[in-house]
Design a protein around this motif. Structure first.
Motif, PDB file in Angstrom:
ATOM      1  N   ALA A  83     -19.711  19.636  20.131  1.00 30.88           N
ATOM      2  CA  ALA A  83     -18.948  20.039  18.955  1.00 30.88           C
ATOM      3  C   ALA A  83     -19.189  21.506  18.634  1.00 30.88           C
ATOM      4  CB  ALA A  83     -19.335  19.162  17.764  1.00 30.88           C
ATOM      5  N   ARG A  84     -20.425  21.943  18.800  1.00 27.68           N
ATOM      6  CA  ARG A  84     -20.750  23.349  18.524  1.00 27.68           C
ATOM      7  C   ARG A  84     -19.956  24.296  19.417  1.00 27.68           C
ATOM      8  NH1 ARG A  84     -26.225  26.272  20.645  1.00 27.68           N
ATOM      9  NH2 ARG A  84     -25.492  28.406  20.333  1.00 27.68           N
ATOM     10  N   HIS A  85     -20.017  24.057  20.716  1.00 28.37           N
ATOM     11  CA  HIS A  85     -19.341  24.978  21.643  1.00 28.37           C
ATOM     12  C   HIS A  85     -17.818  24.856  21.539  1.00 28.37           C
ATOM     13  CE1 HIS A  85     -22.830  26.670  23.650  1.00 28.37           C
ATOM     14  NE2 HIS A  85     -23.376  25.477  23.625  1.00 28.37           N
ATOM     15  N   VAL A 127     -26.710  11.862  21.245  1.00 29.36           N
ATOM     16  CA  VAL A 127     -26.420  12.477  19.942  1.00 29.36           C
ATOM     17  C   VAL A 127     -26.547  13.996  20.030  1.00 29.36           C
ATOM     18  CG1 VAL A 127     -27.263  12.733  17.576  1.00 29.36           C
ATOM     19  CG2 VAL A 127     -27.030  10.451  18.578  1.00 29.36           C
ATOM     20  N   ILE A 128     -27.612  14.463  20.669  1.00 25.60           N
ATOM     21  CA  ILE A 128     -27.808  15.908  20.823  1.00 25.60           C
ATOM     22  C   ILE A 128     -26.697  16.521  21.669  1.00 25.60           C
ATOM     23  CG2 ILE A 128     -29.334  17.668  21.793  1.00 25.60           C
ATOM     24  CD1 ILE A 128     -31.687  15.821  21.091  1.00 25.60           C
ATOM     25  N   PHE A 174     -24.331  16.441  14.227  1.00 20.42           N
ATOM     26  CA  PHE A 174     -25.622  15.822  14.509  1.00 20.42           C
ATOM     27  C   PHE A 174     -26.047  14.905  13.366  1.00 20.42           C
ATOM     28  CE2 PHE A 174     -30.283  15.918  14.199  1.00 20.42           C
ATOM     29  CZ  PHE A 174     -30.620  15.401  15.449  1.00 20.42           C
ATOM     30  N   ILE A 175     -25.919  15.371  12.128  1.00 21.21           N
ATOM     31  CA  ILE A 175     -26.320  14.573  10.969  1.00 21.21           C
ATOM     32  C   ILE A 175     -25.459  13.315  10.854  1.00 21.21           C
ATOM     33  CG2 ILE A 175     -26.464  14.530   8.459  1.00 21.21           C
ATOM     34  CD1 ILE A 175     -28.699  16.089   9.844  1.00 21.21           C
ATOM     35  N   GLY A 212     -20.126  27.605  14.979  1.00 24.15           N
ATOM     36  CA  GLY A 212     -20.504  26.540  15.893  1.00 24.15           C
ATOM     37  C   GLY A 212     -21.749  25.802  15.449  1.00 24.15           C
ATOM     38  N   VAL A 213     -22.743  26.551  15.002  1.00 25.98           N
ATOM     39  CA  VAL A 213     -23.987  25.926  14.542  1.00 25.98           C
ATOM     40  C   VAL A 213     -23.724  25.032  13.334  1.00 25.98           C
ATOM     41  CG1 VAL A 213     -26.221  26.386  13.478  1.00 25.98           C
ATOM     42  CG2 VAL A 213     -25.525  27.670  15.485  1.00 25.98           C
ATOM     43  N   HIS A 214     -22.869  25.484  12.421  1.00 25.05           N
ATOM     44  CA  HIS A 214     -22.555  24.690  11.229  1.00 25.05           C
ATOM     45  C   HIS A 214     -21.914  23.357  11.622  1.00 25.05           C
ATOM     46  CE1 HIS A 214     -21.309  23.702   7.154  1.00 25.05           C
ATOM     47  NE2 HIS A 214     -20.078  23.518   7.604  1.00 25.05           N
TER      48      HIS A 214
END
Length: 204
Positions: free
Chosen positions: A183-185, A176-177, A142-143, A134-136
């Motif tokens: 997307a992470r979750h 954005v955050i 985010f980028i 998820g973090v990836h």
């Protein structure tokens, strides 16, 4: 994956619906969204408790967290995106309740987590693997969104850039955050779903 996309789409659509002035609400739209969010939290908690009593197949603590975050982030981000799209001043006291409504939805999301939160927040190897995935994806999202914003600031027509005041730009960065967290979750939940399916079904 279909459930993840459905919850995300429904949450964002409902948030946008609450922000758009289609008709006069009998009470502040933020309160309507808050009530719906809390009712859904209660229904989900009852559903998960029923699953535990039947066969112990309810989602684990970290998966619960991701489901709640997915729904709450979708609702709040949908509301904020629709609010910004209207081009109105979102400061409190400017003739609309959009800012107060957004904070109301955030507060309701916090209360909703208290409702669905399990007694213990345990973590195992599977949770750590899903968190890494998820973090990836969240970081990559985010980028990508940040690059899109930078290109907009650098190359968009002046009429577009002029609308991005420091206050509006700050809210865009919040969006954005929120989308990166969504997307992470979502990625974590898809990972949990794949891990719960038989191996031959996953690869078949």
């Amino acid at each position: 994956m279909i459930r993840v996309l459905a919850v995300s789409a429904l949450g964002m659509a409902f948030g946008a619906f609450l922000a758009w002035p289609l008709f006069d609400w009998p009470l502040r739209p933020g309160w309507v969204g808050a009530v719906v969010l809390l009712l859904v939290a209660v229904a989900v908690r009852r559903h998960w408790d029923g699953m535990r009593h039947r066969d112990g197949g309810e989602p684990g603590p970290r998966e619960r967290c991701s489901w709640h975050a997915l729904a709450a982030l979708a609702l709040v981000s949908g509301h904020l995106i629709a609010s910004l799209a209207q081009g109105v001043d979102l400061h409190v006291g400017q003739g609309n309740t959009l800012a107060l409504d957004n904070w109301t939805l955030i507060a309701a999301a916090g209360i909703g987590w208290v409702i669905v939160r399990p007694e213990r927040m345990e973590q195992d190897e599977r949770d750590r693997e899903m968190a890494t995935r998820g973090v990836h994806v969240g970081y990559t999202t985010f980028i990508v969104l940040l690059i899109g914003l930078l290109l907009t600031l650098g190359f968009a027509p002046p009429v577009v850039v002029e609308r991005l005041s420091p206050f509006v730009l700050g809210n865009v960065l919040v969006v954005v955050i929120l989308l990166a967290s969504l997307a992470r979750h979502g990625t974590q939940l898809i990972g949990y779903r794949d891990a719960a399916r038989p191996e031959d079904e996953v690869h078949g």
